[in-house]
Motif scaffolding. Structure first.
Motif, PDB file in Angstrom:
ATOM      1  N   ALA A 150       9.947  31.628  -5.341  1.00  0.00           N
ATOM      2  CA  ALA A 150       9.178  31.702  -6.580  1.00  0.00           C
ATOM      3  C   ALA A 150       8.421  30.406  -6.826  1.00  0.00           C
ATOM      4  O   ALA A 150       7.275  30.418  -7.301  1.00  0.00           O
ATOM      5  N   ALA A 151       9.053  29.278  -6.500  1.00  0.00           N
ATOM      6  CA  ALA A 151       8.384  27.991  -6.678  1.00  0.00           C
ATOM      7  C   ALA A 151       7.155  27.882  -5.778  1.00  0.00           C
ATOM      8  O   ALA A 151       6.115  27.359  -6.190  1.00  0.00           O
ATOM      9  N   LEU A 152       7.259  28.386  -4.550  1.00  0.00           N
ATOM     10  CA  LEU A 152       6.104  28.364  -3.644  1.00  0.00           C
ATOM     11  C   LEU A 152       4.993  29.279  -4.160  1.00  0.00           C
ATOM     12  O   LEU A 152       3.809  28.931  -4.104  1.00  0.00           O
ATOM     13  N   GLN A 153       5.369  30.445  -4.685  1.00  0.00           N
ATOM     14  CA  GLN A 153       4.357  31.356  -5.223  1.00  0.00           C
ATOM     15  C   GLN A 153       3.677  30.754  -6.448  1.00  0.00           C
ATOM     16  O   GLN A 153       2.478  30.964  -6.666  1.00  0.00           O
ATOM     17  N   ALA A 154       4.419  29.965  -7.228  1.00  0.00           N
ATOM     18  CA  ALA A 154       3.822  29.306  -8.384  1.00  0.00           C
ATOM     19  C   ALA A 154       2.777  28.277  -7.965  1.00  0.00           C
ATOM     20  O   ALA A 154       1.858  27.962  -8.730  1.00  0.00           O
ATOM     21  N   LEU A 155       2.913  27.781  -6.728  1.00  0.00           N
ATOM     22  CA  LEU A 155       1.930  26.831  -6.188  1.00  0.00           C
ATOM     23  C   LEU A 155       0.800  27.543  -5.454  1.00  0.00           C
ATOM     24  O   LEU A 155      -0.092  26.881  -4.915  1.00  0.00           O
ATOM     25  N   GLY A 156       0.834  28.887  -5.428  1.00  0.00           N
ATOM     26  CA  GLY A 156      -0.211  29.661  -4.770  1.00  0.00           C
ATOM     27  C   GLY A 156       0.220  30.363  -3.501  1.00  0.00           C
ATOM     28  O   GLY A 156      -0.570  31.101  -2.901  1.00  0.00           O
ATOM     29  N   GLY A 157       1.464  30.145  -3.074  1.00  0.00           N
ATOM     30  CA  GLY A 157       1.953  30.762  -1.847  1.00  0.00           C
ATOM     31  C   GLY A 157       1.657  29.887  -0.645  1.00  0.00           C
ATOM     32  O   GLY A 157       0.581  29.294  -0.527  1.00  0.00           O
ATOM     33  N   ALA A 158       2.627  29.790   0.268  1.00  0.00           N
ATOM     34  CA  ALA A 158       2.487  28.926   1.435  1.00  0.00           C
ATOM     35  C   ALA A 158       1.785  29.653   2.578  1.00  0.00           C
ATOM     36  O   ALA A 158       2.161  30.769   2.930  1.00  0.00           O
ATOM     37  N   LYS A 159       0.791  28.999   3.143  1.00  0.00           N
ATOM     38  CA  LYS A 159       0.149  29.535   4.341  1.00  0.00           C
ATOM     39  C   LYS A 159       1.105  29.471   5.525  1.00  0.00           C
ATOM     40  O   LYS A 159       1.144  30.361   6.365  1.00  0.00           O
ATOM     41  N   VAL A 160       1.884  28.396   5.555  1.00  0.00           N
ATOM     42  CA  VAL A 160       2.864  28.195   6.624  1.00  0.00           C
ATOM     43  C   VAL A 160       4.115  27.563   6.025  1.00  0.00           C
ATOM     44  O   VAL A 160       4.030  26.686   5.164  1.00  0.00           O
ATOM     45  N   ILE A 161       5.273  28.034   6.472  1.00  0.00           N
ATOM     46  CA  ILE A 161       6.544  27.378   6.189  1.00  0.00           C
ATOM     47  C   ILE A 161       7.142  26.979   7.528  1.00  0.00           C
ATOM     48  O   ILE A 161       7.370  27.834   8.384  1.00  0.00           O
ATOM     49  N   VAL A 162       7.377  25.699   7.723  1.00  0.00           N
ATOM     50  CA  VAL A 162       8.070  25.236   8.926  1.00  0.00           C
ATOM     51  C   VAL A 162       9.535  25.051   8.557  1.00  0.00           C
ATOM     52  O   VAL A 162       9.879  24.170   7.757  1.00  0.00           O
ATOM     53  N   ALA A 163      10.393  25.901   9.108  1.00  0.00           N
ATOM     54  CA  ALA A 163      11.820  25.904   8.763  1.00  0.00           C
ATOM     55  C   ALA A 163      12.573  25.053   9.774  1.00  0.00           C
ATOM     56  O   ALA A 163      12.724  25.434  10.933  1.00  0.00           O
ATOM     57  N   THR A 164      13.028  23.877   9.338  1.00  0.00           N
ATOM     58  CA  THR A 164      13.660  22.944  10.271  1.00  0.00           C
ATOM     59  C   THR A 164      15.175  22.869  10.122  1.00  0.00           C
ATOM     60  O   THR A 164      15.859  22.481  11.072  1.00  0.00           O
ATOM     61  N   ALA A 165      15.711  23.188   8.949  1.00  0.00           N
ATOM     62  CA  ALA A 165      17.161  23.112   8.743  1.00  0.00           C
ATOM     63  C   ALA A 165      17.830  24.297   9.418  1.00  0.00           C
ATOM     64  O   ALA A 165      17.381  25.439   9.279  1.00  0.00           O
TER      65      ALA A 165
END
Length: 288
Positions: free
Chosen positions: A173-188
């Protein structure tokens, strides 16, 4: 894939100087400072290699797994796996870039994100702290995601424009509030935390998995169908990709956060890493 045999000397992300060359080796010279990453060198003859896809070579050894690695004073390496180290980089700083750096750099530069797009980096650890730096220097709007508020100052210091505490709020939801992520790099290396982020992708966004979690990543088909979102993996890169990583790091003054231990205290450094106390890469130094 080469077979396994034990005992085995572990260790990848290795930097040293060439002491001797095998017969017929060209392009390298004795005394040259070089590195070896996770992938030990492509075979050049399998179907993937013949198509130029060296990362997915089917006969490629893994450093420290299929042959003895860098937890030693010397090692053998394949010429196709060697990486030239720039003079501007110290050996201890260059070593972590050969796998952790390469993995995040390649994931970002081969992604669909363009300068100004929102790119999220999940995890501020061994890979993530480099991913945030690369993403910021590539011109992306960077959102760093981690558990707890204590990592926010570091994330901002590394170049993040936004920080999302996944323990305090819904990260998707926080990412969508920023407009949505074009890319998420999942490192953990935590699959459930990756699953929780998929809803934060923008339409046609991609999650790029760089961390190897032990459980399944769960996703609703609706997230993929409506919005044409996707999930893909990234596996380090080739030797020449590694040289690109190092060159970009020099250009943009990107360095890993490291702790060093002498060779005789390798076991102590390894335990510090396993206990998640290292900040963020443990580097073994040889006696000079």
């Amino acid at each position: 894939m080469p077979g396994l045999a034990f005992p085995r000397v572990p260790g990848h992300e290795v930097v040293g100087k060439i002491d001797a060359l095998g017969g017929g080796v060209k392009g390298w010279k004795i005394g040259q400072r070089v590195g070896v990453g996770f992938l030990g060198g492509h075979c050049g003859v399998c179907a993937s290699c013949r198509r130029g896809d060296f990362v997915n070579c089917t006969d490629q050894p893994v450093s420290g797994v299929h042959y003895d690695g860098g937890y030693a004073e010397s090692m053998l390496a394949m010429p196709s796996g060697l990486v030239s180290i720039p003079d501007e980089l110290g050996s201890a700083d260059a070593a972590p870039l050969l796998c952790a750096g390469l993995t995040t750099y390649n994931a970002l530069r081969h992604s669909s994100a363009e300068p100004g797009d929102l790119v999220a980096v999940q995890g501020i650890g061994g890979l993530g702290h480099l991913g945030v730096q690369f993403a910021a220097r590539m011109g992306f709007r960077v959102a760093a995601i981690a558990r707890g508020s204590e990592k926010e100052p570091l994330a901002k210091q590394l170049g993040a424009h936004h920080y999302i505490d996944s323990k305090a709020s819904d990260p998707a939801a926080a990412l969508q509030a920023l407009g949505g992520a074009k890319v998420i790099v999942a490192t953990a290396s935590d699959s459930p935390s990756m699953s929780a982020l998929i809803g934060g992708l923008a339409p046609r966004g991609r999650m790029i998995v760089a961390g190897a979690g032990s459980s399944r990543i769960e996703v609703s088909p609706m997230h993929l169908l409506f919005g044409s979102r996707g999930i893909e993996g990234t596996l380090t890169g080739s030797a020449i990709d590694n040289e690109d990583t190092l060159a970009f790091s020099v250009l943009q003054k990107i360095k890993p956060m490291i702790e060093t231990v002498p060779l005789e205290k390798t076991a102590e450094g390894y335990q510090r890493m396993l206990s998640n106390k290292a900040r963020f890469r443990m580097v073994i130094l040889m006696n000079q």
